[in-house]
Design a protein around this motif. Structure first.
Motif, PDB file in Angstrom:
ATOM      1  N   LEU A  22      -2.979  -6.236  -2.378  1.00  0.00           N
ATOM      2  CA  LEU A  22      -2.672  -7.634  -2.105  1.00  0.00           C
ATOM      3  C   LEU A  22      -2.080  -7.786  -0.716  1.00  0.00           C
ATOM      4  CD1 LEU A  22      -2.600 -10.492  -3.277  1.00  0.00           C
ATOM      5  CD2 LEU A  22      -0.342  -9.990  -4.215  1.00  0.00           C
ATOM      6  N   ARG A  23      -1.180  -6.900  -0.351  1.00  0.00           N
ATOM      7  CA  ARG A  23      -0.565  -6.945   0.981  1.00  0.00           C
ATOM      8  C   ARG A  23      -1.621  -6.779   2.068  1.00  0.00           C
ATOM      9  NH1 ARG A  23       4.668  -5.503   2.997  1.00  0.00           N
ATOM     10  NH2 ARG A  23       4.615  -5.856   5.240  1.00  0.00           N
ATOM     11  N   ASN A  24      -2.552  -5.841   1.873  1.00  0.00           N
ATOM     12  CA  ASN A  24      -3.600  -5.626   2.861  1.00  0.00           C
ATOM     13  C   ASN A  24      -4.503  -6.844   3.001  1.00  0.00           C
ATOM     14  OD1 ASN A  24      -2.693  -3.024   3.342  1.00  0.00           O
ATOM     15  ND2 ASN A  24      -4.118  -2.078   1.888  1.00  0.00           N
ATOM     16  N   LEU A  25      -4.807  -7.473   1.869  1.00  0.00           N
ATOM     17  CA  LEU A  25      -5.652  -8.663   1.889  1.00  0.00           C
ATOM     18  C   LEU A  25      -4.971  -9.784   2.661  1.00  0.00           C
ATOM     19  CD1 LEU A  25      -8.397  -9.559   0.593  1.00  0.00           C
ATOM     20  CD2 LEU A  25      -7.037 -10.598  -1.229  1.00  0.00           C
ATOM     21  N   ILE A  26      -3.698  -9.959   2.418  1.00  0.00           N
ATOM     22  CA  ILE A  26      -2.941 -11.036   3.050  1.00  0.00           C
ATOM     23  C   ILE A  26      -2.745 -10.782   4.541  1.00  0.00           C
ATOM     24  CG2 ILE A  26      -0.605 -12.015   3.181  1.00  0.00           C
ATOM     25  CD1 ILE A  26      -0.637 -11.828   0.069  1.00  0.00           C
ATOM     26  N   GLU A  27      -2.456  -9.544   4.906  1.00  0.00           N
ATOM     27  CA  GLU A  27      -2.212  -9.241   6.314  1.00  0.00           C
ATOM     28  C   GLU A  27      -3.458  -9.446   7.164  1.00  0.00           C
ATOM     29  OE1 GLU A  27      -0.598  -5.306   6.350  1.00  0.00           O
ATOM     30  OE2 GLU A  27       1.468  -6.020   6.083  1.00  0.00           O
ATOM     31  N   GLY A  28      -4.644  -9.362   6.557  1.00  0.00           N
ATOM     32  CA  GLY A  28      -5.871  -9.553   7.319  1.00  0.00           C
ATOM     33  C   GLY A  28      -6.298 -11.006   7.444  1.00  0.00           C
ATOM     34  N   ALA A  29      -5.558 -11.906   6.793  1.00  0.00           N
ATOM     35  CA  ALA A  29      -5.973 -13.313   6.746  1.00  0.00           C
ATOM     36  C   ALA A  29      -5.269 -14.141   7.811  1.00  0.00           C
ATOM     37  CB  ALA A  29      -5.682 -13.888   5.367  1.00  0.00           C
ATOM     38  N   ARG A  30      -6.034 -14.632   8.761  1.00  0.00           N
ATOM     39  CA  ARG A  30      -5.506 -15.564   9.758  1.00  0.00           C
ATOM     40  C   ARG A  30      -5.755 -17.009   9.335  1.00  0.00           C
ATOM     41  NH1 ARG A  30      -3.505 -11.626  10.369  1.00  0.00           N
ATOM     42  NH2 ARG A  30      -3.544 -10.140  12.098  1.00  0.00           N
ATOM     43  N   VAL A  31      -6.758 -17.170   8.487  1.00  0.00           N
ATOM     44  CA  VAL A  31      -7.132 -18.483   7.954  1.00  0.00           C
ATOM     45  C   VAL A  31      -7.209 -18.354   6.427  1.00  0.00           C
ATOM     46  CG1 VAL A  31      -9.019 -20.154   7.757  1.00  0.00           C
ATOM     47  CG2 VAL A  31      -8.384 -19.239  10.000  1.00  0.00           C
ATOM     48  N   VAL A  32      -6.604 -19.283   5.713  1.00  0.00           N
ATOM     49  CA  VAL A  32      -6.610 -19.248   4.251  1.00  0.00           C
ATOM     50  C   VAL A  32      -7.282 -20.514   3.734  1.00  0.00           C
ATOM     51  CG1 VAL A  32      -5.258 -18.978   2.148  1.00  0.00           C
ATOM     52  CG2 VAL A  32      -4.438 -17.955   4.287  1.00  0.00           C
ATOM     53  N   LEU A  33      -8.359 -20.318   2.990  1.00  0.00           N
ATOM     54  CA  LEU A  33      -9.139 -21.417   2.437  1.00  0.00           C
ATOM     55  C   LEU A  33      -8.795 -21.563   0.954  1.00  0.00           C
ATOM     56  CD1 LEU A  33     -12.587 -20.431   3.992  1.00  0.00           C
ATOM     57  CD2 LEU A  33     -10.719 -21.738   5.044  1.00  0.00           C
TER      58      LEU A  33
END
Length: 251
Positions: A22-33
């Motif tokens: 989850l942390r890795n997924l979030i850290e890679g997100a600059r835009v959240v849809l």
């Protein structure tokens, strides 16, 4: 007004996602849809979607248009199924436009009694505070989204990026149209985005657009249908997502 973190429903599903994943997924997100109805709020918490679907069917039958719907559509408890069924028979027609507007008016009524998804409000604000850009990508009317977000004081976290139902109903999810509109408007590569949704159509739209996906499933039934669609990252509450975003912001 409901407290931002108040548990307004029983969340029975434990997170299916490991904290590090989850942390890795979030850290890679600059835009959240964000899908709207589900991850942001329960739109029809106090205004039954099933009743809306039945009312749309009754309205069509009252106009002698019973034959436009097959049996599954007539028995559907989802107003979007009814709307799509008519659009398949008469795409772009005045009838479809009138039916869509009737649905929009029902969604606007529902927005007044919608329940915030637990932890959604602080998650939206926290993600914005740490520098992510947010958008709504939904099959609901953007007018309804704007109304709800304004009532919660959240509109500045998303505006102007509200991408909802248009007159082109063939572009409803699982078609990736609204996801692609958001990416194009925000100048974001799919790999730098993350979509949060609670239905297979959300997952399929994200996958078609090449966007990583985080499933939100408030009960075991929703978890099962997401897993059957192919979603791998699923949480039963937004609380661990909020925690991960806070930790990432402090790193």
């Amino acid at each position: 007004m409901t407290s931002e973190t108040q548990q307004t429903e029983s969340v029975t599903t434990e997170t299916e996602t490991e904290p590090n994943d989850l942390r890795n997924l979030i850290e890679g997100a600059r835009v959240v849809l964000w899908d709207f109805d589900g991850p942001v709020c329960r739109l029809f918490a106090g205004h039954s979607a099933e009743r809306v679907a039945r009312d749309l069917v009754d309205w069509l039958e009252g106009r002698g248009l019973h034959g436009l719907l097959d049996e599954p559509a007539r028995e559907s408890l989802d107003p979007h199924v009814v709307l799509r069924a008519v659009d398949r028979r008469h795409p772009g027609s005045d009838l479809v436009a009138e039916l869509e507007e009737r649905l929009t008016q029902e969604e606007l009524k529902a927005a007044a009694s919608a329940r915030p998804t637990p932890y959604a409000d602080p998650l939206v604000r926290t993600w914005t505070a740490v520098g992510a850009r947010l958008a709504i990508t939904t099959n609901n009317s953007p007018r309804v989204v704007k109304e709800y977000l304004t009532s919660r004081g959240l509109l500045p976290c998303f505006a102007p990026h509200l991408y909802g139902r248009t007159q082109e109903l063939s572009y409803l999810k699982p078609h990736p149209h609204c996801v692609q509109r958001a990416l194009n408007a925000m100048g974001a590569a799919p790999s730098t985005a993350l979509m949060i949704g609670d239905t297979p159509s959300d997952f399929l739209a994200a996958r078609a657009a090449g966007v990583p996906f985080l499933g939100y499933a408030r009960n075991e039934r929703k978890t099962k249908v997401l897993e059957e669609a192919g979603a791998e990252m699923i949480v039963g509450s937004l609380e661990p997502v909020l925690k991960a975003v806070r930790e990432a912001g402090q790193a």
